[in-house]
Design a protein around this motif. Structure first.
Motif, PDB file in Angstrom:
ATOM      1  N   SER A  11      -3.692  -6.466  -4.474  1.00 21.71           N
ATOM      2  CA  SER A  11      -2.245  -6.922  -4.446  1.00 21.71           C
ATOM      3  C   SER A  11      -1.466  -5.499  -4.238  1.00 21.71           C
ATOM      4  CB  SER A  11      -1.781  -7.631  -5.586  1.00 21.71           C
ATOM      5  OG  SER A  11      -2.447  -8.843  -5.669  1.00 21.71           O
ATOM      6  N   PHE A  12      -1.621  -4.633  -5.045  1.00 19.53           N
ATOM      7  CA  PHE A  12      -1.099  -3.377  -4.978  1.00 19.53           C
ATOM      8  C   PHE A  12      -2.122  -2.474  -4.820  1.00 19.53           C
ATOM      9  CE2 PHE A  12       1.680  -5.729  -7.375  1.00 19.53           C
ATOM     10  CZ  PHE A  12       3.068  -5.447  -6.724  1.00 19.53           C
ATOM     11  N   ASP A  13      -2.112  -1.503  -3.646  1.00 21.12           N
ATOM     12  CA  ASP A  13      -2.827  -0.253  -3.471  1.00 21.12           C
ATOM     13  C   ASP A  13      -2.286   1.034  -3.597  1.00 21.12           C
ATOM     14  OD1 ASP A  13      -5.010   1.477  -3.027  1.00 21.12           O
ATOM     15  OD2 ASP A  13      -5.651   0.462  -1.037  1.00 21.12           O
ATOM     16  N   LEU A  14      -2.277   1.446  -4.906  1.00 18.20           N
ATOM     17  CA  LEU A  14      -1.710   2.953  -4.796  1.00 18.20           C
ATOM     18  C   LEU A  14      -2.803   4.015  -4.799  1.00 18.20           C
ATOM     19  CD1 LEU A  14       0.984   1.948  -7.909  1.00 18.20           C
ATOM     20  CD2 LEU A  14       0.983   1.674  -5.272  1.00 18.20           C
ATOM     21  N   GLY A  15      -2.966   4.626  -3.457  1.00 27.16           N
ATOM     22  CA  GLY A  15      -4.035   5.373  -3.411  1.00 27.16           C
ATOM     23  C   GLY A  15      -3.874   6.878  -3.523  1.00 27.16           C
ATOM     24  N   ALA A  16      -4.531   7.640  -4.224  1.00 26.77           N
ATOM     25  CA  ALA A  16      -4.429   9.053  -3.920  1.00 26.77           C
ATOM     26  C   ALA A  16      -5.888   9.822  -3.908  1.00 26.77           C
ATOM     27  CB  ALA A  16      -3.760   9.676  -5.337  1.00 26.77           C
ATOM     28  N   ARG A  17      -6.183  10.856  -3.666  1.00 24.81           N
ATOM     29  CA  ARG A  17      -7.433  11.739  -3.772  1.00 24.81           C
ATOM     30  C   ARG A  17      -8.061  11.538  -5.126  1.00 24.81           C
ATOM     31  NH1 ARG A  17      -9.673  12.529   1.363  1.00 24.81           N
ATOM     32  NH2 ARG A  17      -8.334  13.436   2.610  1.00 24.81           N
ATOM     33  N   HIS A  18      -9.427  11.634  -4.977  1.00 21.00           N
ATOM     34  CA  HIS A  18     -10.234  11.529  -6.290  1.00 21.00           C
ATOM     35  C   HIS A  18      -9.769  12.794  -7.169  1.00 21.00           C
ATOM     36  CE1 HIS A  18     -13.660  11.344  -8.985  1.00 21.00           C
ATOM     37  NE2 HIS A  18     -14.074  12.374  -8.508  1.00 21.00           N
ATOM     38  N   LYS A  19      -9.632  12.717  -8.391  1.00 21.94           N
ATOM     39  CA  LYS A  19      -9.003  13.411  -9.327  1.00 21.94           C
ATOM     40  C   LYS A  19      -7.599  14.089  -9.182  1.00 21.94           C
ATOM     41  CE  LYS A  19     -13.691  15.405 -10.259  1.00 21.94           C
ATOM     42  NZ  LYS A  19     -14.514  16.358 -10.268  1.00 21.94           N
ATOM     43  N   GLU A  20      -6.835  13.416  -8.254  1.00 17.25           N
ATOM     44  CA  GLU A  20      -5.428  13.720  -8.146  1.00 17.25           C
ATOM     45  C   GLU A  20      -4.723  12.310  -8.355  1.00 17.25           C
ATOM     46  OE1 GLU A  20      -4.625  15.710  -4.543  1.00 17.25           O
ATOM     47  OE2 GLU A  20      -6.343  16.771  -4.566  1.00 17.25           O
ATOM     48  N   PRO A  21      -4.521  12.085  -9.513  1.00 16.61           N
ATOM     49  CA  PRO A  21      -3.861  10.712  -9.952  1.00 16.61           C
ATOM     50  C   PRO A  21      -2.480  10.505  -8.994  1.00 16.61           C
ATOM     51  CG  PRO A  21      -3.314  12.083 -11.530  1.00 16.61           C
ATOM     52  CD  PRO A  21      -4.213  12.953 -10.711  1.00 16.61           C
ATOM     53  N   VAL A  63       0.920  -1.231  -0.245  1.00 12.88           N
ATOM     54  CA  VAL A  63      -0.109   0.029   0.097  1.00 12.88           C
ATOM     55  C   VAL A  63       0.874   0.967   0.022  1.00 12.88           C
ATOM     56  CG1 VAL A  63      -1.872   1.357   1.300  1.00 12.88           C
ATOM     57  CG2 VAL A  63      -1.717  -1.044   1.352  1.00 12.88           C
ATOM     58  N   LEU A  64       0.585   2.014  -0.926  1.00 11.30           N
ATOM     59  CA  LEU A  64       1.358   3.370  -1.006  1.00 11.30           C
ATOM     60  C   LEU A  64       0.046   4.380  -0.809  1.00 11.30           C
ATOM     61  CD1 LEU A  64       3.719   3.541  -3.728  1.00 11.30           C
ATOM     62  CD2 LEU A  64       4.182   3.404  -1.201  1.00 11.30           C
ATOM     63  N   ASP A  65      -0.322   5.157   0.245  1.00 13.38           N
ATOM     64  CA  ASP A  65      -1.450   5.819   0.627  1.00 13.38           C
ATOM     65  C   ASP A  65      -1.257   7.247   0.812  1.00 13.38           C
ATOM     66  OD1 ASP A  65      -3.825   6.608   1.627  1.00 13.38           O
ATOM     67  OD2 ASP A  65      -4.200   5.087   3.187  1.00 13.38           O
ATOM     68  N   ALA A  66      -1.764   7.847  -0.053  1.00  8.85           N
ATOM     69  CA  ALA A  66      -1.676   9.469  -0.048  1.00  8.85           C
ATOM     70  C   ALA A  66      -3.145  10.222   0.268  1.00  8.85           C
ATOM     71  CB  ALA A  66      -1.117  10.158  -1.502  1.00  8.85           C
TER      72      ALA A  66
END
Length: 115
Positions: free
Chosen positions: A80-90, A39-42
């Motif tokens: 397996s991979f969760d690369l998260g960012a805010r909605h409309k912010e890739p 997880v990379l969680d922003a």
């Protein structure tokens, strides 16, 4: 087998400012059940203690490495991979492809997918 959370988790908030760099996850092995692999969680919420006018640049993440990660014997109930960012912010606004390094990473497909 007990449920583990994540194999590797790096979290920051989009309004915290600053940088997260030179982070290396290496030589990790997991078996059993996990909810997510890597997880990379922003998406962490803004700091409520900062005043209304607080508007720093998003935290920049760079030089993030995953090396010799083996969860091939695990069962992943999420991604397996969760690369998260805010909605409309890739997520690329936080971590560019050139700054994210994966070598010998083996994760099974999660029940929700790989990404």
């Amino acid at each position: 087998t007990p449920q583990a959370g994540r194999m590797a988790h790096l979290k920051t908030g989009r309004t915290r400012g600053g940088a997260v760099s030179s982070v290396r996850f290496a030589n990790l092995t997991a078996v059993g059940r996990m909810d997510t692999g890597i997880v990379l969680d922003a998406t962490f919420k803004p700091n409520s203690k900062c005043g209304r006018g607080w508007a720093p640049r998003p935290t920049h993440m760079s030089d993030i490495s995953f090396v010799d990660i083996d969860a091939s014997g695990a069962a992943i109930s999420g991604y397996s991979f969760d690369l998260g960012a805010r909605h409309k912010e890739p997520v690329r606004s936080y971590v560019s492809a050139m700054e994210l390094f994966l070598k010998d990473v083996h994760l099974p497909r999660g029940t929700r997918g790989s990404w």
